[in-house]
Motif scaffolding. Structure first.
Motif, PDB file in Angstrom:
ATOM      1  N   GLU A 135       0.811  -1.210   0.000  1.00  0.00           N
ATOM      2  CA  GLU A 135       0.000   0.000   0.000  1.00  0.00           C
ATOM      3  C   GLU A 135       0.850   1.268   0.000  1.00  0.00           C
ATOM      4  OE1 GLU A 135      -2.470  -0.389   3.412  1.00  0.00           O
ATOM      5  OE2 GLU A 135      -3.564  -2.114   2.615  1.00  0.00           O
ATOM      6  N   HIS A 136       2.055   1.174   0.580  1.00  0.00           N
ATOM      7  CA  HIS A 136       2.871   2.380   0.748  1.00  0.00           C
ATOM      8  C   HIS A 136       4.339   2.002   0.704  1.00  0.00           C
ATOM      9  CE1 HIS A 136       3.117   6.629   2.186  1.00  0.00           C
ATOM     10  NE2 HIS A 136       4.294   6.226   2.627  1.00  0.00           N
ATOM     11  N   LEU A 137       5.084   2.607  -0.212  1.00  0.00           N
ATOM     12  CA  LEU A 137       6.527   2.407  -0.298  1.00  0.00           C
ATOM     13  C   LEU A 137       7.191   3.778  -0.310  1.00  0.00           C
ATOM     14  CD1 LEU A 137       9.065   0.673  -0.683  1.00  0.00           C
ATOM     15  CD2 LEU A 137       8.642   0.728  -3.155  1.00  0.00           C
ATOM     16  N   ARG A 138       8.014   4.038   0.719  1.00  0.00           N
ATOM     17  CA  ARG A 138       8.715   5.326   0.817  1.00  0.00           C
ATOM     18  C   ARG A 138      10.206   5.096   0.614  1.00  0.00           C
ATOM     19  NH1 ARG A 138       9.081   9.984   5.553  1.00  0.00           N
ATOM     20  NH2 ARG A 138      11.281  10.449   5.216  1.00  0.00           N
ATOM     21  N   ILE A 139      10.787   5.889  -0.281  1.00  0.00           N
ATOM     22  CA  ILE A 139      12.212   5.782  -0.594  1.00  0.00           C
ATOM     23  C   ILE A 139      12.880   7.125  -0.322  1.00  0.00           C
ATOM     24  CG2 ILE A 139      13.919   5.152  -2.331  1.00  0.00           C
ATOM     25  CD1 ILE A 139      12.015   2.897  -1.724  1.00  0.00           C
ATOM     26  N   ASP A 140      13.903   7.127   0.531  1.00  0.00           N
ATOM     27  CA  ASP A 140      14.698   8.330   0.786  1.00  0.00           C
ATOM     28  C   ASP A 140      15.980   8.268  -0.040  1.00  0.00           C
ATOM     29  OD1 ASP A 140      12.809   9.147   2.579  1.00  0.00           O
ATOM     30  OD2 ASP A 140      13.934   8.567   4.373  1.00  0.00           O
ATOM     31  N   VAL A 141      16.152   9.223  -0.932  1.00  0.00           N
ATOM     32  CA  VAL A 141      17.345   9.291  -1.779  1.00  0.00           C
ATOM     33  C   VAL A 141      18.195  10.437  -1.248  1.00  0.00           C
ATOM     34  CG1 VAL A 141      18.181   9.285  -4.143  1.00  0.00           C
ATOM     35  CG2 VAL A 141      15.826   8.594  -3.674  1.00  0.00           C
ATOM     36  N   VAL A 142      19.241  10.091  -0.485  1.00  0.00           N
ATOM     37  CA  VAL A 142      19.975  11.095   0.282  1.00  0.00           C
ATOM     38  C   VAL A 142      21.461  11.035  -0.041  1.00  0.00           C
ATOM     39  CG1 VAL A 142      20.520  11.930   2.600  1.00  0.00           C
ATOM     40  CG2 VAL A 142      18.295  10.888   2.148  1.00  0.00           C
ATOM     41  N   SER A 143      22.059  12.204  -0.169  1.00  0.00           N
ATOM     42  CA  SER A 143      23.506  12.319  -0.350  1.00  0.00           C
ATOM     43  C   SER A 143      24.023  13.382   0.601  1.00  0.00           C
ATOM     44  CB  SER A 143      23.850  12.692  -1.790  1.00  0.00           C
ATOM     45  OG  SER A 143      25.230  12.998  -1.900  1.00  0.00           O
ATOM     46  N   GLU A 144      24.979  13.005   1.443  1.00  0.00           N
ATOM     47  CA  GLU A 144      25.545  13.949   2.405  1.00  0.00           C
ATOM     48  C   GLU A 144      26.713  14.734   1.813  1.00  0.00           C
ATOM     49  OE1 GLU A 144      24.111  14.587   5.096  1.00  0.00           O
ATOM     50  OE2 GLU A 144      22.723  12.910   5.269  1.00  0.00           O
ATOM     51  N   ASN A 145      27.498  14.076   0.967  1.00  0.00           N
ATOM     52  CA  ASN A 145      28.683  14.699   0.382  1.00  0.00           C
ATOM     53  C   ASN A 145      28.592  14.647  -1.143  1.00  0.00           C
ATOM     54  OD1 ASN A 145      30.070  15.068   2.963  1.00  0.00           O
ATOM     55  ND2 ASN A 145      30.239  12.836   2.950  1.00  0.00           N
ATOM     56  N   PRO A 146      28.600  15.781  -1.830  1.00  0.00           N
ATOM     57  CA  PRO A 146      28.464  15.792  -3.295  1.00  0.00           C
ATOM     58  C   PRO A 146      29.579  14.993  -3.964  1.00  0.00           C
ATOM     59  CG  PRO A 146      29.190  17.941  -2.476  1.00  0.00           C
ATOM     60  CD  PRO A 146      28.797  17.139  -1.284  1.00  0.00           C
TER      61      PRO A 146
ATOM     62  N   GLU B 203       1.436  14.331  -6.046  1.00  0.00           N
ATOM     63  CA  GLU B 203       1.909  15.478  -5.262  1.00  0.00           C
ATOM     64  C   GLU B 203       3.342  15.816  -5.645  1.00  0.00           C
ATOM     65  OE1 GLU B 203       2.292  16.951  -0.588  1.00  0.00           O
ATOM     66  OE2 GLU B 203       1.906  14.838  -1.045  1.00  0.00           O
ATOM     67  N   LEU B 204       3.617  17.107  -5.798  1.00  0.00           N
ATOM     68  CA  LEU B 204       4.954  17.585  -6.141  1.00  0.00           C
ATOM     69  C   LEU B 204       5.313  18.768  -5.248  1.00  0.00           C
ATOM     70  CD1 LEU B 204       7.474  17.714  -8.028  1.00  0.00           C
ATOM     71  CD2 LEU B 204       6.141  19.270  -9.481  1.00  0.00           C
ATOM     72  N   VAL B 205       6.473  18.651  -4.571  1.00  0.00           N
ATOM     73  CA  VAL B 205       6.966  19.733  -3.723  1.00  0.00           C
ATOM     74  C   VAL B 205       8.397  20.041  -4.131  1.00  0.00           C
ATOM     75  CG1 VAL B 205       7.537  20.466  -1.384  1.00  0.00           C
ATOM     76  CG2 VAL B 205       5.483  19.096  -1.790  1.00  0.00           C
ATOM     77  N   VAL B 206       8.643  21.291  -4.497  1.00  0.00           N
ATOM     78  CA  VAL B 206       9.978  21.748  -4.892  1.00  0.00           C
ATOM     79  C   VAL B 206      10.396  22.849  -3.927  1.00  0.00           C
ATOM     80  CG1 VAL B 206      11.392  22.720  -6.729  1.00  0.00           C
ATOM     81  CG2 VAL B 206       9.482  21.198  -7.301  1.00  0.00           C
ATOM     82  N   CYS B 207      11.400  22.555  -3.108  1.00  0.00           N
ATOM     83  CA  CYS B 207      11.829  23.550  -2.108  1.00  0.00           C
ATOM     84  C   CYS B 207      12.643  24.678  -2.735  1.00  0.00           C
ATOM     85  CB  CYS B 207      12.645  22.857  -1.023  1.00  0.00           C
ATOM     86  SG  CYS B 207      11.641  21.787   0.023  1.00  0.00           S
ATOM     87  N   ALA B 208      13.423  24.350  -3.777  1.00  0.00           N
ATOM     88  CA  ALA B 208      14.262  25.384  -4.395  1.00  0.00           C
ATOM     89  C   ALA B 208      14.609  24.969  -5.811  1.00  0.00           C
ATOM     90  CB  ALA B 208      15.535  25.607  -3.583  1.00  0.00           C
ATOM     91  N   ASN B 209      14.802  25.992  -6.663  1.00  0.00           N
ATOM     92  CA  ASN B 209      15.188  25.711  -8.043  1.00  0.00           C
ATOM     93  C   ASN B 209      16.305  26.624  -8.520  1.00  0.00           C
ATOM     94  OD1 ASN B 209      14.356  26.974 -11.036  1.00  0.00           O
ATOM     95  ND2 ASN B 209      14.806  24.777 -10.988  1.00  0.00           N
ATOM     96  N   GLY B 210      16.220  27.861  -8.210  1.00  0.00           N
ATOM     97  CA  GLY B 210      17.212  28.793  -8.733  1.00  0.00           C
ATOM     98  C   GLY B 210      16.535  30.013  -9.322  1.00  0.00           C
ATOM     99  N   LEU B 211      17.201  30.661 -10.263  1.00  0.00           N
ATOM    100  CA  LEU B 211      16.694  31.917 -10.804  1.00  0.00           C
ATOM    101  C   LEU B 211      16.157  31.797 -12.221  1.00  0.00           C
ATOM    102  CD1 LEU B 211      19.467  34.299  -9.422  1.00  0.00           C
ATOM    103  CD2 LEU B 211      17.223  33.787  -8.437  1.00  0.00           C
TER     104      LEU B 211
ATOM    105  N   LEU C 141       6.323  13.216  -4.744  1.00  0.00           N
ATOM    106  CA  LEU C 141       7.714  13.555  -5.051  1.00  0.00           C
ATOM    107  C   LEU C 141       8.109  14.832  -4.324  1.00  0.00           C
ATOM    108  CD1 LEU C 141      10.078  12.582  -6.794  1.00  0.00           C
ATOM    109  CD2 LEU C 141       9.092  13.831  -8.724  1.00  0.00           C
ATOM    110  N   TYR C 142       9.195  14.722  -3.521  1.00  0.00           N
ATOM    111  CA  TYR C 142       9.657  15.873  -2.738  1.00  0.00           C
ATOM    112  C   TYR C 142      11.131  16.119  -3.035  1.00  0.00           C
ATOM    113  CZ  TYR C 142       5.480  14.579  -0.094  1.00  0.00           C
ATOM    114  OH  TYR C 142       4.191  14.263   0.265  1.00  0.00           O
ATOM    115  N   PHE C 143      11.452  17.361  -3.394  1.00  0.00           N
ATOM    116  CA  PHE C 143      12.829  17.756  -3.627  1.00  0.00           C
ATOM    117  C   PHE C 143      13.247  18.697  -2.491  1.00  0.00           C
ATOM    118  CE2 PHE C 143      11.316  16.772  -7.943  1.00  0.00           C
ATOM    119  CZ  PHE C 143      12.304  15.877  -8.346  1.00  0.00           C
TER     120      PHE C 143
END
Length: 435
Positions: A260-271, A343-351, A320-322
């Motif tokens: 019913e629900h699958l949550r995936i965290d795609v995380v990077s601490e160091n570029p 659902e789409l959430v974009v916290c930041a994109n640029g100019l 989808l959350y950025f």
């Protein structure tokens, strides 16, 4: 004179009678007032009511209340009060919250551990001592049969600071003794593959929910073991490095219930330090064929150059959350590859304005009903067109006023009316607080 004296006496007698009547009347009113304002007999409250109140109290306040009277003390020891309980742990030196005395916790465990069924441990500071206290309590739960267990650390690292062997030893006590665990939340803990095997060996028939994001000692093979054996699993939350084609296929087997629900965290601490693998489209297709109504939630906390493996072909994501800045190119690919998006959430994109990207998302994502935009830029005309294409299905629309760029067609004053018209309800952009 006699006649006058008699008159005075009569008046005096009448006055006394009046005064007496008045006095009696006031006495009745006073008595009535006393009855009205009489303090309730708290000791004789129905125990069901006291039980409801006690369930909202922290452990220390609950213990203090139990000393009020015998009736309240009886409620304090009723099994129903201890079926669902949250242990809040902190150290006075690192938190402004009051710490629960360890001796009180020991007494509760001694008398009520066999009543506990729905338990969570909330470590509200980052101290190692609080995490150790949680483990000590876990290791004492030998007589209980938990249905749910949650280990919550509101301040990292907490559980990750503990010696791995100490944490695993305490956790396996619960896994072995519970036998009917249905929900397990162990985010940010040093749980490992062998402990998951113990979990599966004792609770495979009952486990329905497993949340274990940020558990670095678990391998894809460990989580695959859970999916292979726990066929009743309905909700799963994990990091992307644990996601594999084999896991999706295991969740898609005929023996397994529909997820019913699958949550995936795609995380990077160091570029640039983390390599992300690619999941095959055929694995996603098999997964969706088996669980067509699943909510696939993905949280992205990546740097721009790390998005290359993602959104290259159709993916069945619904939410989808950025959390970090995301490029126009990536958002353009979202519109091409996410037809199930809700659902789409974009916290930041640029100019650079996201006009074309939003229009593409509106065209292709026919189920989109919730949008949030933070530090982005969109022209007023493009935003109105986006809302017009989505129509009334946009039940949630959270856009900061700074996102909208006035153009020749619409000003910020006009866009409120235009967007409200297409949504079918009054809408205003969000305002940044000034305090």
């Amino acid at each position: 004179m006699k006649r006058g004296r008699k008159t005075n006496e009569a008046n005096s007698s009448s006055s006394e009678e009046t005064t007496e009547k008045e006095s009696k009347r006031h006495k009745v009113i006073k008595d009535e007032k006393n009855i009205v304002v009489q303090s309730p007999d708290w000791a004789n409250l129905l125990q069901d009511i006291i039980l409801q109140v006690f369930q909202y109290l922290p452990l220390l306040d609950r213990a203090h209340a139990s000393q009020v009277c015998r009736s309240w003390n009886q409620v304090f020891h009723m099994p129903d009060l201890w079926r669902c309980f949250e242990f809040e742990l902190n150290q006075p030196a690192t938190s402004y919250l009051r710490a629960t005395h360890p001796e009180l916790i020991k007494q509760i465990i001694k008398r009520h551990s066999n009543h506990l069924q729905y338990v969570s441990f909330k470590v509200v500071d980052s101290s190692k001592e609080s995490a150790e206290a949680a483990c000590d309590i876990l290791s004492q739960l030998v007589n209980c049969s938990l249905k749910t267990l949650g280990l919550i650390s509101t301040a990292r690292p907490s559980f990750m600071d503990l010696p791995k062997s100490h944490f695993i030893s305490a956790l396996t006590v619960v896994f072995v003794n519970s036998k009917s665990l249905s929900s397990l939340k162990i985010d940010d803990t040093p749980v490992d593959d062998p402990s998951l095997k113990v979990l599966v060996a004792n609770n495979s028939d009952t486990l329905k929910l497993l949340k274990m994001s940020s558990c670095p000692h678990v391998s894809p093979a460990g989580i695959l073991c859970v999916a292979d054996q726990c066929h009743g699993l309905r909700e799963l939350a994990l990091n992307y490095h644990l996601l594999s084609d084999e896991l999706l296929l295991a969740l898609s087997s005929e023996k397994h219930v529909r997820l019913e629900h699958l949550r995936i965290d795609v995380v990077s601490e160091n570029p640039g330090q983390t390599q992300f693998h690619t999941i095959q489209k055929s694995s996603w297709d098999a997964f969706i064929k088996h669980s067509p109504k699943v909510n696939l939630v993905m949280y992205f906390f990546l740097y721009e150059e790390e998005f290359d493996p993602f959104f290259r072909y159709e993916i069945p994501v619904t939410h989808l959350y950025f959390g970090r800045s995301v490029s126009k190119d990536v958002l353009g690919r979202v519109g091409m590859t996410c037809p199930r998006l809700v659902e789409l959430v974009v916290c930041a994109n640029g100019l650079r304005p996201l006009d074309e990207e939003l229009i593409r998302i509106a065209e292709r994502c026919k189920y989109l009903s919730a949008v949030g935009l933070g530090e982005c830029e969109v022209s007023c005309s493009a935003f109105v067109e986006f809302v017009k294409m989505c129509g009334g299905r946009l039940s949630q629309l959270s856009i900061m006023e700074e996102v909208l760029i006035p153009d020749q067609k619409y000003s910020l004053e006009q866009i409120h009316w235009e967007v409200s018209k297409h949504l079918g309800r009054v809408w205003f952009p969000d305002m940044m607080p000034t305090w």
